[in-house]
Design a protein around this motif. Structure first.
Motif, PDB file in Angstrom:
ATOM      1  N   HIS A 162       1.720  -3.731  -7.484  1.00 40.91           N
ATOM      2  CA  HIS A 162       0.574  -3.869  -6.572  1.00 40.91           C
ATOM      3  C   HIS A 162       0.676  -2.936  -5.369  1.00 40.91           C
ATOM      4  CE1 HIS A 162      -0.455  -7.408  -8.943  1.00 40.91           C
ATOM      5  NE2 HIS A 162       0.766  -7.868  -8.744  1.00 40.91           N
ATOM      6  N   ASN A 163       0.909  -1.654  -5.655  1.00 43.33           N
ATOM      7  CA  ASN A 163       0.903  -0.625  -4.619  1.00 43.33           C
ATOM      8  C   ASN A 163      -0.024   0.506  -5.054  1.00 43.33           C
ATOM      9  OD1 ASN A 163       2.827  -1.305  -2.325  1.00 43.33           O
ATOM     10  ND2 ASN A 163       4.165  -1.693  -4.081  1.00 43.33           N
ATOM     11  N   HIS A 164       0.096   1.676  -4.425  1.00 48.05           N
ATOM     12  CA  HIS A 164      -0.759   2.822  -4.738  1.00 48.05           C
ATOM     13  C   HIS A 164       0.068   4.027  -5.191  1.00 48.05           C
ATOM     14  CE1 HIS A 164      -3.757   1.002  -1.594  1.00 48.05           C
ATOM     15  NE2 HIS A 164      -3.702   0.309  -2.710  1.00 48.05           N
ATOM     16  N   ALA A 177       2.119   4.662  -1.120  1.00 48.95           N
ATOM     17  CA  ALA A 177       1.576   5.773  -1.897  1.00 48.95           C
ATOM     18  C   ALA A 177       2.665   6.511  -2.668  1.00 48.95           C
ATOM     19  CB  ALA A 177       0.838   6.741  -0.984  1.00 48.95           C
ATOM     20  N   LYS A 181       0.814  -1.217   0.000  1.00 52.48           N
ATOM     21  CA  LYS A 181       0.000   0.000   0.000  1.00 52.48           C
ATOM     22  C   LYS A 181       0.849   1.270   0.000  1.00 52.48           C
ATOM     23  CE  LYS A 181      -3.871  -2.273   2.360  1.00 52.48           C
ATOM     24  NZ  LYS A 181      -4.794  -2.254   3.513  1.00 52.48           N
ATOM     25  N   ASN A 234      -1.984   0.692 -14.991  1.00 54.10           N
ATOM     26  CA  ASN A 234      -1.915   2.016 -14.374  1.00 54.10           C
ATOM     27  C   ASN A 234      -2.932   2.923 -15.067  1.00 54.10           C
ATOM     28  OD1 ASN A 234       0.386   2.419 -12.242  1.00 54.10           O
ATOM     29  ND2 ASN A 234       1.238   1.001 -13.752  1.00 54.10           N
ATOM     30  N   LYS A 275       1.517   6.995  -7.145  1.00 52.50           N
ATOM     31  CA  LYS A 275       0.926   7.915  -8.116  1.00 52.50           C
ATOM     32  C   LYS A 275       1.962   8.643  -8.965  1.00 52.50           C
ATOM     33  CE  LYS A 275      -3.211   8.879  -5.355  1.00 52.50           C
ATOM     34  NZ  LYS A 275      -4.041   9.936  -4.715  1.00 52.50           N
ATOM     35  N   ASN A 299      -0.343  -0.006 -10.215  1.00 54.78           N
ATOM     36  CA  ASN A 299      -0.229   1.153  -9.335  1.00 54.78           C
ATOM     37  C   ASN A 299      -1.220   2.221  -9.812  1.00 54.78           C
ATOM     38  OD1 ASN A 299       2.049   1.202  -7.121  1.00 54.78           O
ATOM     39  ND2 ASN A 299       2.866  -0.024  -8.808  1.00 54.78           N
ATOM     40  N   HIS A 300      -1.015   3.469  -9.402  1.00 56.01           N
ATOM     41  CA  HIS A 300      -1.923   4.552  -9.787  1.00 56.01           C
ATOM     42  C   HIS A 300      -1.204   5.623 -10.606  1.00 56.01           C
ATOM     43  CE1 HIS A 300      -4.524   3.528  -5.988  1.00 56.01           C
ATOM     44  NE2 HIS A 300      -4.560   2.587  -6.919  1.00 56.01           N
TER      45      HIS A 300
END
Length: 425
Positions: A192-194, A173, A171, A242, A196, A216-217
């Motif tokens: 597999h994280n967040h 960021a 998780k 993404n 950005k 990810n994002h």
């Protein structure tokens, strides 16, 4: 004085017994000094009380060898490679050193030589002969895999010796700045994280060959990364799953890329100069929003290509997008001449925005350049022309996709149109 390296202590009596050494060293800490009881105090002033102590993970207390007048020979032919051997008289053993820092090894051997010659102890860089710490003799950790937030290290640093780091499902960021200090990293998996945004300092990882940012994002890929040392090292890049809509102009400077994954993004176009990726062999950009392929796509030479699930437009060469400016502007004429005659240019000669324009100049079917005055059409290309193995473009079994073509003049477009009509007549 201390030295960390790999050591193998080989008895010279083994051959007489029909035995051989293992032939490989173990991680060790070498110390040159006096036993704790003799570390201080006078008496003699010579090097008689100096010992060489070898500590390993199995023997952290260490084994001591007397040094003064007890060294038969130094073997230093490969000292620049971090290798050397110290041959002792009693016991009859060879202390074989390897994987040492060359500079540190030279200094250590110099001190051992002085001790052997009986140099005054006060002039020697001695250390206390105490048992080694576990961290000093264990093999440097090169791989770490973290697959949950619970296991992610918060209070201690990552080992600086890491070459492979995976931190997935944590998780995150943003990218941990401690990771960016791991200069030996060859493989970094942050899937597999967040995350950005990517910091430009990833480009400081000079050994990085594989970067996995799957799931990810991310909404963009920094042009600064493309201008970093990643140009010379990065071979595998996974940006799949993404939210990236476009890649920067500079992306195609990552010329060592072999495997590029762009699946499940929001890409509306592929990099304009993608043909510059001449080492690229595996490309997947499935399930994006690509209406067509860039003209430079023809230059690729791939082993595997996957463009499944893109909303490719139906090409129609008879409906051109005409952007011709007649007569040509002075800027257009100058730009075409600069590229066609390969005239050197750079930001020291031209404003930076003009340099950027020249970098994205189009190439006509006749081989000449055009900048902002051109005719654009899309034609059908069989993807087997650029790839050995092609994943079907759609559920109908097709392996064709629309690709952009440019023409620098009405004459060039007319010649193409004649050929097209004849072949389809």
């Amino acid at each position: 004085m201390r030295l960390q390296c790999e050591v193998e202590v080989v008895s010279r009596l083994l051959p007489t017994c029909g035995l051989r050494g293992r032939g490989r060293g173990t991680r060790a800490l070498l110390s040159l000094g006096r036993p704790p009881g003799r570390a201080r105090g006078g008496g003699g002033g010579g090097g008689g009380g100096v010992y060489l102590m070898v500590c390993t993970a199995r023997d952290r207390v260490g084994t001591r060898y007397k040094v003064q007048e007890n060294i038969e020979r130094f073997f230093t032919r490969f000292v620049e490679e971090g290798k050397a051997t110290v041959r002792l008289r009693e016991p009859a053993v060879d202390v074989c050193l390897s994987k040492a820092n060359a500079s540190n090894l030279k200094n250590f051997l110099s001190a051992v030589r002085l001790a052997h010659q009986g140099t005054d102890i006060g002039a020697l860089p001695l250390s206390a002969l105490v048992p080694a710490k576990t961290s000093e003799v264990e093999k440097p950790k090169t791989k770490m895999i973290i697959t949950s937030r619970r296991d992610y290290p918060l209070t201690k640093n990552f080992p600086y010796s890491l070459e492979h780091l995976q931190a997935s499902y944590c998780k995150l960021a943003r990218i941990d700045m401690r990771i960016l200090c791991l200069k030996k990293l060859r493989k970094l998996d942050l899937s597999h994280n967040h995350i950005k945004q990517l910091p430009a300092t990833i480009g400081d990882l000079i050994c990085l060959q594989e970067l996995d940012l799957h799931d990810n994002h991310l909404e963009s890929f920094s042009g600064a990364l493309c201008n970093s040392t990643l140009q010379k090292s990065l071979q595998f890049l996974d940006l799949s799953q993404n939210k990236i809509k476009a890649l920067p102009i500079q992306f195609c400077q990552l010329r060592e890329l072999v495997n590029l994954k762009l699946d499940d993004n929001e890409l509306i176009r592929l990099p304009f100069k993608i043909g510059q990726l001449d080492h690229l062999r595996f490309l997947s950009a499935a399930r994006n929003k690509l209406p067509f392929l860039p003209s430079d796509f023809r230059k690729l030479c791939l082993e595997n290509l996957d463009l499944f699930g893109n909303p490719f437009e139906q090409p129609n060469p008879l409906v051109p997008n005409i952007q011709l400016k007649i007569p040509l502007t002075l800027l257009e004429c100058t730009a075409r001449a600069t590229i066609n005659y390969r005239i050197p240019y750079g930001c020291h000669l031209l404003p930076s925005h003009l340099c950027e324009d020249l970098e994205v100049a189009k190439t006509c079917q006749c081989g000449k350049a055009c900048l902002s005055s051109f005719i654009q059409i899309t034609v059908t290309m069989n993807l087997h022309h650029v790839a050995h193995t092609v994943v079907l473009v759609d559920n109908m079994g097709g392996t064709e996709a629309p690709i952009i073509c440019y023409f620098c003049s009405l004459d060039c477009y007319s010649q193409f149109l004649d050929r097209y009509l004849q072949s389809n007549g």
